[in-house]
Every structure is written in C-alpha cells, then in structure tokens.
Design an enzyme around this catalytic site. Structure first.
Site, short mmCIF file in Angstrom:
data_model
loop_
_atom_site.label_atom_id
_atom_site.label_comp_id
_atom_site.label_asym_id
_atom_site.label_seq_id
_atom_site.Cartn_x
_atom_site.Cartn_y
_atom_site.Cartn_z
N CYS A 108 46.40 22.40 13.17
CA CYS A 108 47.84 22.32 13.74
C CYS A 108 48.85 22.74 12.87
O CYS A 108 48.73 22.46 11.66
CB CYS A 108 48.17 21.02 14.27
N HIS A 150 45.19 20.26 23.27
CA HIS A 150 45.83 19.99 21.85
C HIS A 150 47.22 20.06 22.40
O HIS A 150 48.30 19.12 21.79
CB HIS A 150 45.18 21.05 21.00
N GLU A 151 47.80 21.19 22.85
CA GLU A 151 49.41 21.42 23.10
C GLU A 151 49.86 20.35 23.96
O GLU A 151 50.91 19.94 23.74
CB GLU A 151 49.52 23.12 23.68
N HIS A 154 50.96 17.14 22.45
CA HIS A 154 52.10 17.14 21.72
C HIS A 154 53.34 16.62 22.57
O HIS A 154 54.34 16.20 22.06
CB HIS A 154 52.39 18.66 21.16
NI NI Z 1 49.52 21.29 17.19
#
Ligand code: NI
Length: 180
Positions: A108, A150-151, A154
């Site tokens: 990341c 993953h995104e 966030h």
């Molecule tokens: Ni990330």
C-alpha cells in the site's frame, strides 16, 4: 492536475469512514480524479483512494494496463474510477454458502516498504458510479477482486495490515521480495 502527498499509516485521516459523493461531473470531482491518477502513476501504484490524499470522499481509482513494477506478476486490471462503491462477495456454489477466501501479498502506498499476506474474497460483484454519475457493475475474481477490496477498505478506514492474520507473513518488501 498535481501529484499530491500520500498520507502514511498512523495519520488519523486514513481511519475515517468516507462520505458519499453527491455531486457528479463537477469541476471539483474531475480535479480530484485527475490528482488521484497523477499521484498513483507517479508512485507506480495499482490503485489509490481519495482518503490517501486527505480527501474524505468515497472515490477510488485503480488499474494496471502495462506491467506494474510494484506487482510484476499481476494480470492487467482495467483503469477504473469507482465512486460510492458496494461490494458483494459471491459464493462458489449453493452447496457451500461461505464465500471463498484467498490469501495473497499486498502492499500500500500509505504503508511504504512493507508487504503482507492478506485474505480477501476470491469472487465478488461490485457496483458504483463513474465520475459522470453513470452506474456500473462488474463481476470479478483474482487480482482484480483483491484490488477492489483493498481500495474500498480505504473508504472504511481500514489499511491492509489490519486484515493480516499471520504476522510471520508481514514485513519488509526488501526481505520478502528482494527483486522488487
Ligand atoms: Ni492502499
């Protein structure tokens, strides 16, 4: 258009639950996406979320057209702008209603120099809007599914180290992947 500073793990702004976008096709939104793209490209990222540049909105971009030096073995993922996303894990069969999870390595841009083995849903459907407010939906698996999860993490204040289960598989990229 500008390359923006990427916030690093420990910054409280990475831990917020992002706000939904309510105004599409605005100058402000187009500028945000342009900055996200410039910043992601400058860092060789496979994706970037608005909270990583300090913007508290449900906007992520991702995609790898050419070979990405940070993820050389990853299959290409179409360049995508995803706003106000919803993720739906898919089950492999009606015999077993537990969505299949797979573990693979992640990094990341907010956690530089480190990699970890992260469990993610193997198959999912995601939906959301592009920057013009047009809705879309995709059914994906593998690396594409991983990048989306993953995104979108966030946007709910989650960084991948919070998903790592086996901390013997979390450490420096230079140790686990000296070739990168
Ligand atoms: Ni990330």
């Amino acid at each position: 258009m500008a390359v923006r500073d990427i916030l690093l793990m420990g910054d409280a702004r990475l831990l917020r639950t992002a706000q939904p976008v309510t105004q599409f096709d605005s100058d402000e939104l187009h500028l945000l996406i342009s900055d996200l793209l410039d910043t992601m490209l400058a860092a060789d990222g496979a994706g970037l979320a608005a909270p990583q540049i300090g913007v508290d909105l449900q906007v992520v971009i991702f995609g790898t057209n050419a070979r990405n030096p940070r993820y050389p073995d990853a299959p290409p993922v179409p360049k995508t702008v995803l706003i106000n996303p919803i993720i739906m894990p898919l089950v492999a069969s009606l015999q077993d209603l537990t969505p299949v999870e797979v573990e693979d390595w992640e990094g990341c841009l907010s956690v530089p120099g480190l990699r970890g083995l992260v469990p993610r849903y193997a198959h999912l459907r995601y939906s959301g809007f592009d920057q013009y407010g047009d809705p879309f939906e995709r059914t994906v698996e593998g690396f594409h599914a991983r990048v989306v999860q993953h995104e979108c993490d966030h946007l709910i204040g989650k960084l991948y180290p919070m998903r790592v289960r086996d901390f013997t598989k979390f450490g420096y990229t230079s140790v686990f992947f000296p070739e990168l």
